[in-house]
Design a protein around this motif. Structure first.
Motif, mmCIF file in Angstrom:
data_model
loop_
_atom_site.group_PDB
_atom_site.id
_atom_site.type_symbol
_atom_site.label_atom_id
_atom_site.label_comp_id
_atom_site.label_asym_id
_atom_site.label_seq_id
_atom_site.Cartn_x
_atom_site.Cartn_y
_atom_site.Cartn_z
ATOM 1 N N SER A 194 0.805 -1.293 0.095
ATOM 2 C CA SER A 194 -0.022 -0.113 0.059
ATOM 3 C C SER A 194 0.787 1.187 0.162
ATOM 4 C CB SER A 194 -0.908 0.091 1.269
ATOM 5 O OG SER A 194 -0.085 -0.097 2.250
ATOM 6 N N ARG A 195 0.176 2.344 -0.112
ATOM 7 C CA ARG A 195 1.025 3.667 -0.180
ATOM 8 C C ARG A 195 1.721 3.807 0.888
ATOM 9 N NH1 ARG A 195 0.504 8.320 -3.032
ATOM 10 N NH2 ARG A 195 0.857 10.177 -2.177
ATOM 11 N N GLU A 196 1.268 3.632 2.315
ATOM 12 C CA GLU A 196 1.997 3.923 3.393
ATOM 13 C C GLU A 196 3.344 3.174 3.530
ATOM 14 O OE1 GLU A 196 -0.042 0.420 6.445
ATOM 15 O OE2 GLU A 196 -0.837 2.729 6.439
ATOM 16 N N LEU A 197 3.687 1.830 2.584
ATOM 17 C CA LEU A 197 4.831 1.010 2.614
ATOM 18 C C LEU A 197 5.853 1.747 1.546
ATOM 19 C CD1 LEU A 197 3.304 -2.478 2.806
ATOM 20 C CD2 LEU A 197 4.152 -0.860 4.613
ATOM 21 N N ARG A 198 5.562 3.008 1.161
ATOM 22 C CA ARG A 198 6.424 3.461 -0.035
ATOM 23 C C ARG A 198 7.101 4.712 0.522
ATOM 24 N NH1 ARG A 198 1.904 3.861 -4.636
ATOM 25 N NH2 ARG A 198 0.995 1.658 -3.952
ATOM 26 N N LEU A 199 8.246 4.832 0.247
ATOM 27 C CA LEU A 199 8.986 6.296 0.487
ATOM 28 C C LEU A 199 8.395 7.277 -0.606
ATOM 29 C CD1 LEU A 199 12.659 5.367 1.161
ATOM 30 C CD2 LEU A 199 10.817 5.981 2.937
ATOM 31 N N LEU A 200 7.802 8.331 -0.298
ATOM 32 C CA LEU A 200 7.237 9.068 -1.287
ATOM 33 C C LEU A 200 7.709 10.463 -1.696
ATOM 34 C CD1 LEU A 200 3.633 8.691 -0.240
ATOM 35 C CD2 LEU A 200 4.455 7.486 -2.090
ATOM 36 N N THR A 201 8.505 11.110 -0.903
ATOM 37 C CA THR A 201 9.028 12.561 -1.121
ATOM 38 C C THR A 201 10.623 12.359 -0.944
ATOM 39 O OG1 THR A 201 9.204 13.014 1.409
ATOM 40 C CG2 THR A 201 7.200 13.477 0.433
ATOM 41 N N PRO A 202 11.298 13.294 -1.664
ATOM 42 C CA PRO A 202 12.356 13.488 -1.798
ATOM 43 C C PRO A 202 13.248 13.705 -0.350
ATOM 44 C CG PRO A 202 11.876 14.943 -3.520
ATOM 45 C CD PRO A 202 10.768 14.552 -2.415
ATOM 46 N N SER A 203 12.624 14.248 0.670
ATOM 47 C CA SER A 203 13.149 14.254 1.957
ATOM 48 C C SER A 203 13.119 12.774 2.677
ATOM 49 C CB SER A 203 12.414 15.262 2.929
ATOM 50 O OG SER A 203 10.977 14.705 3.075
ATOM 51 N N HIS A 204 12.258 11.990 2.165
ATOM 52 C CA HIS A 204 12.233 10.566 2.755
ATOM 53 C C HIS A 204 13.512 9.934 2.292
ATOM 54 C CE1 HIS A 204 7.550 10.361 3.241
ATOM 55 N NE2 HIS A 204 8.260 10.863 4.251
ATOM 56 N N PHE A 205 13.825 10.068 0.929
ATOM 57 C CA PHE A 205 15.066 9.360 0.411
ATOM 58 C C PHE A 205 16.170 10.026 0.916
ATOM 59 C CE2 PHE A 205 12.099 8.060 -2.694
ATOM 60 C CZ PHE A 205 12.314 6.827 -3.286
ATOM 61 N N GLU A 206 16.470 11.290 1.020
ATOM 62 C CA GLU A 206 17.518 12.077 1.636
ATOM 63 C C GLU A 206 17.872 11.607 3.034
ATOM 64 O OE1 GLU A 206 17.024 16.372 1.420
ATOM 65 O OE2 GLU A 206 16.710 16.150 -0.969
ATOM 66 N N ASN A 207 16.695 11.346 3.832
ATOM 67 C CA ASN A 207 16.820 10.984 5.194
ATOM 68 C C ASN A 207 17.608 9.569 5.368
ATOM 69 O OD1 ASN A 207 16.434 10.982 8.112
ATOM 70 N ND2 ASN A 207 14.651 9.819 7.735
ATOM 71 N N VAL A 208 17.309 8.488 4.326
ATOM 72 C CA VAL A 208 17.819 7.375 4.180
ATOM 73 C C VAL A 208 19.158 7.530 3.978
ATOM 74 C CG1 VAL A 208 17.730 4.917 3.163
ATOM 75 C CG2 VAL A 208 15.626 6.001 3.901
ATOM 76 N N PHE A 209 19.609 8.357 2.730
ATOM 77 C CA PHE A 209 20.920 8.318 2.189
ATOM 78 C C PHE A 209 21.738 8.963 3.389
ATOM 79 C CE2 PHE A 209 18.971 8.431 -2.124
ATOM 80 C CZ PHE A 209 19.456 7.275 -2.546
ATOM 81 N N LYS A 210 21.327 10.032 4.288
ATOM 82 C CA LYS A 210 22.044 10.515 5.041
ATOM 83 C C LYS A 210 23.004 9.602 6.122
ATOM 84 C CE LYS A 210 19.472 13.633 6.904
ATOM 85 N NZ LYS A 210 18.505 14.470 7.715
ATOM 86 N N ASP A 211 22.140 8.524 6.565
ATOM 87 C CA ASP A 211 22.908 7.795 7.733
ATOM 88 C C ASP A 211 22.306 6.424 7.423
ATOM 89 O OD1 ASP A 211 24.270 6.956 9.775
ATOM 90 O OD2 ASP A 211 22.724 7.652 11.081
ATOM 91 N N ALA A 212 22.987 5.661 6.258
ATOM 92 C CA ALA A 212 22.220 4.646 6.032
ATOM 93 C C ALA A 212 23.116 3.303 6.520
ATOM 94 C CB ALA A 212 22.186 4.471 4.500
ATOM 95 N N ILE A 213 22.444 2.065 6.513
ATOM 96 C CA ILE A 213 23.092 0.916 6.732
ATOM 97 C C ILE A 213 23.285 0.169 5.364
ATOM 98 C CG2 ILE A 213 23.087 -1.335 8.127
ATOM 99 C CD1 ILE A 213 21.632 0.623 10.173
ATOM 100 N N PRO A 214 24.273 -0.214 4.771
ATOM 101 C CA PRO A 214 24.313 -0.745 3.478
ATOM 102 C C PRO A 214 24.326 -2.290 3.412
ATOM 103 C CG PRO A 214 26.507 -0.063 4.048
ATOM 104 C CD PRO A 214 25.611 0.406 5.255
ATOM 105 N N SER A 215 23.699 -2.532 2.197
ATOM 106 C CA SER A 215 23.890 -4.147 1.933
ATOM 107 C C SER A 215 24.236 -4.101 0.650
ATOM 108 C CB SER A 215 22.467 -4.815 2.142
ATOM 109 O OG SER A 215 22.395 -6.040 2.080
ATOM 110 N N VAL A 216 25.249 -4.611 0.051
ATOM 111 C CA VAL A 216 26.009 -4.151 -1.265
ATOM 112 C C VAL A 216 26.321 -5.431 -2.001
ATOM 113 C CG1 VAL A 216 27.722 -3.127 -2.454
ATOM 114 C CG2 VAL A 216 27.036 -2.038 -0.347
#
Length: 122
Positions: A7-29
């Motif tokens: 559903s919609r609530e399971l999605r990152l919708l705004t650029p700020s949501h993405f930036e928040n993850v990129f800022k301090d992320a735990i990676p799996s590469v």
């Protein structure tokens, strides 16, 4: 197994949501994709996907890759911790079959879950 909707609530919708993850992320590469995760204060994980034209040239290939990623997330969401996730697709992932992409994502979900649990306990 739990609720397996996407559903919609399971999605990152705004650029700020993405930036928040990129800022301090735990990676799996892996060579074909990177999954970045960051703890959220919700009761469920959320997913964002980035597939650039530079990495996957054809629109139908980008759409197929995103569809497979969403389906894998939908089926595995009940196993994932409460994190915001961004899947970054690298060049060459579009050359894999759907089954190969599913298998790759299975490994990355498990790796990310372990790393997030470790970060939480620290």
């Amino acid at each position: 197994m739990g609720n397996t909707q996407y559903s919609r609530e399971l999605r990152l919708l705004t650029p700020s949501h993405f930036e928040n993850v990129f800022k301090d992320a735990i990676p799996s590469v892996s060579p074909s994709a990177t999954i970045l995760g960051r703890h959220n204060h919700l009761s469920h994980p959320r997913l964002g996907i980035t597939v650039s034209k530079k990495n996957v040239r054809k629109a139908h290939d980008r759409n197929r890759v995103k569809r497979v990623i969403r389906e894998s997330f939908r089926l595995n969401q009940h196993k994932l911790p409460h994190i915001d996730i961004v899947v970054v697709v690298k060049p060459g992932l579009d050359k894999h079959t759907n089954a190969e992409i599913f298998e790759l994502l299975e490994k990355l979900w498990k790796k990310l879950t372990k790393r997030c649990d470790k970060a939480l306990s620290s």
